[in-house]
Design a protein around this motif. Structure first.
Motif, PDB file in Angstrom:
ATOM      1  N   GLN A  13       0.678  -1.341   0.400  1.00  0.00           N
ATOM      2  CA  GLN A  13       0.107   0.076   0.612  1.00  0.00           C
ATOM      3  C   GLN A  13       1.133   0.972   0.255  1.00  0.00           C
ATOM      4  O   GLN A  13       2.224   0.911   0.277  1.00  0.00           O
ATOM      5  CB  GLN A  13      -1.145   0.099   1.238  1.00  0.00           C
ATOM      6  CG  GLN A  13      -1.828  -0.547   1.266  1.00  0.00           C
ATOM      7  CD  GLN A  13      -2.882  -0.931   0.319  1.00  0.00           C
ATOM      8  OE1 GLN A  13      -3.212  -0.267  -0.564  1.00  0.00           O
ATOM      9  NE2 GLN A  13      -3.137  -2.575  -0.230  1.00  0.00           N
ATOM     10  N   MET A  14       0.288   2.179  -0.939  1.00  0.00           N
ATOM     11  CA  MET A  14       1.204   3.638  -0.964  1.00  0.00           C
ATOM     12  C   MET A  14       0.752   3.933   0.735  1.00  0.00           C
ATOM     13  O   MET A  14      -0.118   3.694   1.418  1.00  0.00           O
ATOM     14  CB  MET A  14       0.768   4.378  -2.119  1.00  0.00           C
ATOM     15  CG  MET A  14       0.874   3.605  -3.302  1.00  0.00           C
ATOM     16  SD  MET A  14       3.017   3.468  -3.442  1.00  0.00           S
ATOM     17  CE  MET A  14       3.539   5.683  -3.725  1.00  0.00           C
ATOM     18  N   PRO A  15       1.808   4.087   1.304  1.00  0.00           N
ATOM     19  CA  PRO A  15       2.114   5.725   2.098  1.00  0.00           C
ATOM     20  C   PRO A  15       0.732   6.528   1.732  1.00  0.00           C
ATOM     21  O   PRO A  15       0.633   6.864   3.313  1.00  0.00           O
ATOM     22  CB  PRO A  15       3.681   6.096   2.780  1.00  0.00           C
ATOM     23  CG  PRO A  15       4.294   6.284   1.676  1.00  0.00           C
ATOM     24  CD  PRO A  15       3.432   4.600   0.797  1.00  0.00           C
ATOM     25  N   VAL A  16       1.178   7.939   1.072  1.00  0.00           N
ATOM     26  CA  VAL A  16       0.353   8.406   0.386  1.00  0.00           C
ATOM     27  C   VAL A  16      -1.014   8.255  -0.781  1.00  0.00           C
ATOM     28  O   VAL A  16      -0.114   7.776  -1.412  1.00  0.00           O
ATOM     29  CB  VAL A  16       1.038  10.169   1.280  1.00  0.00           C
ATOM     30  CG1 VAL A  16       2.033  10.037   2.588  1.00  0.00           C
ATOM     31  CG2 VAL A  16       1.797  10.208  -0.333  1.00  0.00           C
ATOM     32  N   VAL A  17      -1.368   9.273  -0.376  1.00  0.00           N
ATOM     33  CA  VAL A  17      -1.814   9.394  -1.758  1.00  0.00           C
ATOM     34  C   VAL A  17      -1.888  10.917  -2.447  1.00  0.00           C
ATOM     35  O   VAL A  17      -2.393  12.187  -1.796  1.00  0.00           O
ATOM     36  CB  VAL A  17      -3.303   9.649  -1.946  1.00  0.00           C
ATOM     37  CG1 VAL A  17      -4.732   9.596  -2.947  1.00  0.00           C
ATOM     38  CG2 VAL A  17      -4.270   8.174  -0.705  1.00  0.00           C
ATOM     39  N   THR A  61      -0.652  16.900  -9.340  1.00  0.00           N
ATOM     40  CA  THR A  61      -0.012  16.062 -10.300  1.00  0.00           C
ATOM     41  C   THR A  61      -0.190  17.214 -11.178  1.00  0.00           C
ATOM     42  O   THR A  61       1.109  17.781 -12.137  1.00  0.00           O
ATOM     43  CB  THR A  61      -0.286  15.030 -10.497  1.00  0.00           C
ATOM     44  OG1 THR A  61      -0.240  14.158  -9.242  1.00  0.00           O
ATOM     45  CG2 THR A  61       0.305  14.616 -11.599  1.00  0.00           C
ATOM     46  N   THR A  62      -1.397  17.943 -11.281  1.00  0.00           N
ATOM     47  CA  THR A  62      -1.505  19.245 -11.888  1.00  0.00           C
ATOM     48  C   THR A  62      -0.350  20.236 -11.417  1.00  0.00           C
ATOM     49  O   THR A  62       0.294  20.844 -12.596  1.00  0.00           O
ATOM     50  CB  THR A  62      -2.720  19.415 -12.728  1.00  0.00           C
ATOM     51  OG1 THR A  62      -3.082  18.191 -12.724  1.00  0.00           O
ATOM     52  CG2 THR A  62      -3.053  20.210 -13.664  1.00  0.00           C
ATOM     53  N   GLU A  63      -0.683  20.710 -10.513  1.00  0.00           N
ATOM     54  CA  GLU A  63       0.033  22.062 -10.131  1.00  0.00           C
ATOM     55  C   GLU A  63       1.810  21.601 -10.811  1.00  0.00           C
ATOM     56  O   GLU A  63       2.731  22.782 -11.083  1.00  0.00           O
ATOM     57  CB  GLU A  63      -0.050  21.899  -8.832  1.00  0.00           C
ATOM     58  CG  GLU A  63      -1.024  22.735  -8.053  1.00  0.00           C
ATOM     59  CD  GLU A  63      -1.695  23.146  -7.523  1.00  0.00           C
ATOM     60  OE1 GLU A  63      -0.877  22.699  -6.369  1.00  0.00           O
ATOM     61  OE2 GLU A  63      -2.691  23.760  -6.620  1.00  0.00           O
ATOM     62  N   GLY A  64       2.210  20.272 -10.302  1.00  0.00           N
ATOM     63  CA  GLY A  64       3.422  19.638 -10.243  1.00  0.00           C
ATOM     64  C   GLY A  64       4.016  20.214 -11.930  1.00  0.00           C
ATOM     65  O   GLY A  64       5.473  20.518 -11.718  1.00  0.00           O
TER      66      GLY A  64
END
Length: 420
Positions: A287-291, A297-300
């Motif tokens: 499981q990924m630790p964060v979502v 993602t768009t801002e990045g």
């Protein structure tokens, strides 16, 4: 019992169950492999197989039972054997299409028989019979060739024979040759005769002359009867694998320790596969630790484009997304081309297609002002489509017109003195 101890006991039990299932899986695979091998062996043992070419007892198209029957009717006794020791002179037909005849057996037959007719492609056997030929090549088709001028009397008397079978390039200038196929350097010969220690030896490549389905073509029957029926007795010899007369196989030439070494290597390979499989273990989904949200993602990506000053790429990304949203809003399929989206938007908003295309496709953007203006135009166009799909066509057309005026300047109707 503490919580940690309970968890450890449960984990050990689960690990044992996993190992037990994995071991059972490998045992099942081994059992299936053994059963498959047994079934394959049984099937091969019970399968009659395809008819052997030039089988003297076969009445199929590739057999030679018709020729044998005619020979016997003409007074020639035909003895079919698979042992070279049964050859006792006279005329011998050696049918070695599989290349099993050993060189020693071939030399003994050449010394003991007055007339030998050979069908083989094995170079060692051909050398033992005294032939200097190379490059056996299969000859397909049902073509025939004239043999009236051939130096081999039996072929000359036949007049014309089929060329189907095999052909050889003859290097011996003293050998008699007949039934050519091809021209120039590609010419091969279907009949070759040379002198042997006990008599004459004829290499027969035109095997179509002996088959049930082609023996009556042209002069094939005459050639076959003349070659094999010149004596009162004909020995039809067919070598078989495993007999003393057959050429040694690779397994027979190998030292006796090779089969054991191969079996040991196979066991080592299986053990290595099991070891590597146990070492890798089953796949684990982590499981990924964060979502990561889509907005982040768009801002990045936007910050990446801004850092690279790639305004055109940034605006193109917005255009592509706008095209997809507009196509979905207008009920177009996902595979719709951008031109179809432009035409659909123009019909829905009443805007000229050229103007819609300039907004959705456009060209390169060189400064921040153009990037902002292009983004605003996309928002206005999407707003116009939303209004059009909701039924407010007049407001949608006025919205796109006002936006175009803001970006391109006043039109002729906006200038003082222009006619309404």
């Amino acid at each position: 019992m503490s919580t940690a101890t309970t968890a450890r006991v449960v984990g050990d039990a689960a690990s044992k169950d996993t190992r037990r299932r994995r071991f059972g899986l490998w045992v099942a695979v081994a059992v299936v492999a053994v059963l498959f091998a047994v079934l394959t062996a049984v099937a091969r043992g019970t399968d009659g197989g395809t008819p052997r070419p030039l089988d003297p007892t076969s009445t199929t198209a590739s057999g030679s039972a018709a020729l044998v029957r005619v020979l016997e009717q003409r007074g020639t006794t035909v003895t079919v054997t698979d042992r070279a020791a049964d050859v006792d002179g006279g005329t011998v037909f050696v049918e070695d299409s599989d290349g099993l005849l050993g060189a020693g057996a071939a030399a003994r037959i050449a010394r003991s028989a007055r007339h030998v007719v050979v069908v083989t492609t094995d170079e060692a056997a051909l050398q033992a019979f005294g032939f200097d030929v190379t490059g056996s090549a299969p000859v397909d088709g049902d073509e025939t060739v004239a043999t009236t001028t051939c130096a081999i009397p039996e072929a000359a008397a036949a007049g014309r024979v089929s060329t189907g079978g095999y052909g050889w390039a003859v290097d011996d200038p003293t050998a008699e040759r007949c039934a050519p196929t091809g021209t120039g350097d590609d010419r091969v010969w279907g009949l070759v005769r040379t002198a042997g220690p006990g008599g004459d030896v004829t290499l027969l490549g035109t095997t179509a002359a002996l088959r049930n389905d082609t023996v009556t073509t042209a002069g094939n029957a005459a050639l076959a009867l003349a070659l094999l029926g010149s004596d009162d007795h004909l020995t039809w010899y067919t070598p078989v694998a495993g007999s003393p007369d057959a050429a040694p196989t690779l397994g027979e030439l190998a030292p006796p320790w090779v089969p054991g070494a191969l079996a040991l290597l196979g066991l080592v390979a299986v053990a290595a596969a099991v070891w590597r499989g146990r070492r890798l273990g089953p796949l684990v989904v982590e499981q990924m630790p964060v979502v990561v949200r889509a907005a982040e993602t768009t801002e990045g990506r936007a910050r990446m484009y801004a850092g690279a000053r790639d305004r055109t790429h940034a605006l193109d990304t917005l255009r592509v997304a706008a095209v997809r949203r507009l196509g979905r809003a207008l009920g177009l399929p996902r595979s719709a081309h951008v031109d179809e989206v432009v035409r659909a938007v123009a019909r829905a908003t009443g805007t000229p297609p050229a103007r819609v295309g300039a907004v959705l496709v456009g060209g390169p953007t060189t400064d921040d002002r153009g990037l902002v203006a292009g983004t605003a135009a996309l928002d206005a166009l999407e707003d116009a489509v939303r209004r059009a799909t909701s039924g407010d066509v007049r407001r949608a057309a006025s919205a796109t017109t006002d936006d175009h005026r803001d970006r391109t300047g006043p039109t002729d109707h906006d200038r003082p003195g222009a006619r309404p």
